[in-house]
Design an enzyme around this catalytic site. Sequence first.
Site, mmCIF file in Angstrom:
data_model
loop_
_atom_site.group_PDB
_atom_site.id
_atom_site.type_symbol
_atom_site.label_atom_id
_atom_site.label_comp_id
_atom_site.label_asym_id
_atom_site.label_seq_id
_atom_site.Cartn_x
_atom_site.Cartn_y
_atom_site.Cartn_z
ATOM 1 N N SER A 1 0.845 -1.194 0.000
ATOM 2 C CA SER A 1 0.000 0.000 0.000
ATOM 3 C C SER A 1 0.879 1.242 0.000
ATOM 4 C CB SER A 1 -0.894 0.016 1.238
ATOM 5 O OG SER A 1 -1.540 1.272 1.391
ATOM 6 N N TYR B 1 -0.202 -0.696 10.643
ATOM 7 C CA TYR B 1 -0.560 -1.002 9.258
ATOM 8 C C TYR B 1 0.617 -0.670 8.334
ATOM 9 C CZ TYR B 1 -3.010 -0.782 4.759
ATOM 10 O OH TYR B 1 -3.388 -0.968 3.446
#
Length: 340
Positions: free
Chosen positions: A164, A190
Site C-alpha cells: 500500500s 498497518y
Amino acid sequence: MEMNKIVTQQAPIDSGFDGASTATDVLKGIDLSGKVAIVTGGYAGIGLETTRVLSKAGATVIVPARDIAKATRALKGIERVQIAALDLADPASIDAFADSFLASGQPLHIIVNNAGIMANPFTLDKRGYESQFATNHLGHFQLVVKLWPALRRANGARVVALSSWGHRFSQVIFDDLHFKHREYDRWKAYGQSKTANVLFAVELDRRGQKEGIRAFAVHPGSIVDTDLKRHMSAEELQKAGVFDEDGKPILDPARQLKTIEQGAATSVWCAVSPQLNGIGGVYCENSDISPIATEDKTEGSNDLSKRVASKAFGVFPYAIDPVAAERLWELSEQLTGVSL
C-alpha cells in the site's frame, strides 16, 4: 551493488496503462490456459475481481478462505475455481493448506497475496504477534515458503504481495515489531506491515529468480467499497476524502481513488504481464513500476483528500532496502519456524 540493481529496476517502464485501467484491460490478449493461481482473500473486493479475471483468461484459481460459506456464495458461477480452508492468523491452518496443495502435485504459476487487515484495534495472534504484521506479512511469508516446491515446479512463477501507499506510515521497527515497548498506533502498525510486504518481495525475488520465481509488491489504489474499511467510521472515511457528504465513494483514479475493477489491475498486471519478463523485486502502482519517492505527496497522513494528482506516488527507499529485506526474511524465518 544489490541496491544499485534494485534502484535501476525501480523506475517506470511506460507500460501504457494508468490508474483508470482495469484488470480486464491489462489481461487483453493473454491466455492463462493450463496455469494455476492462488489468490488469498479471493472472494471479496479486489481479490474477487482478481479471481474472476484470471479464471476468465483460462487459469485454474484456488481461493483459500476463512469463511467457506461466504466464499462459496461469492464465487458461484465462476469457472475453474476451487475453495479451500485457510486462516492466515493460524500457522496450523497455513501448513494444512500448503500440505494439501503440494500433495496434489500441481505446479503453482501465480500466487497473489491479496488478503489483509487494516487499522484494527490492538490484538495479538495465537503466537502473541501483533495482528496486522502477523496477518499481512507473516501469514503470507509462511504460505509462500511452504509452497516453494510448487512454485519451482512451474518453471516460471510470480508472487504478488499487496502492499500500500500506506507503507510510508512506518518502517519495520525491528526492535519492537509487536508494540511491546511503545504505544500502539493502528496506522503505524498497518504501515509497518505494508513496508514488510515490499521488503518481502525484494528478498523473495533475490532468492527465487535463479529458479524462475519472481516477486512484486503492489499498491492497488484506495478502493473504499471493500471490507478493508471495516475498522473506519463513516466520519473517518468522510474526513479522509474518500466518501462525500451523502456517504457515496469519491472516485478519482488520478489520485488513486479507484473502483474495484481498477483496483485489481496492478495485481493482475504483475501476475501475468510479459512487460515484466526479466524484472522482479519492484513496487508497482497504476499497472506500472513506481518511481522512488523523494517527497511525500500525501503529506504523511492518511487523509486521502490531500493527495496530489499524479501517475504514481512512488515507493520510499527504506521499503526496497535489500539489507532490511534480508534482515526481515531471516527474522520471519525465526518467527514462523519455516525456511526454504
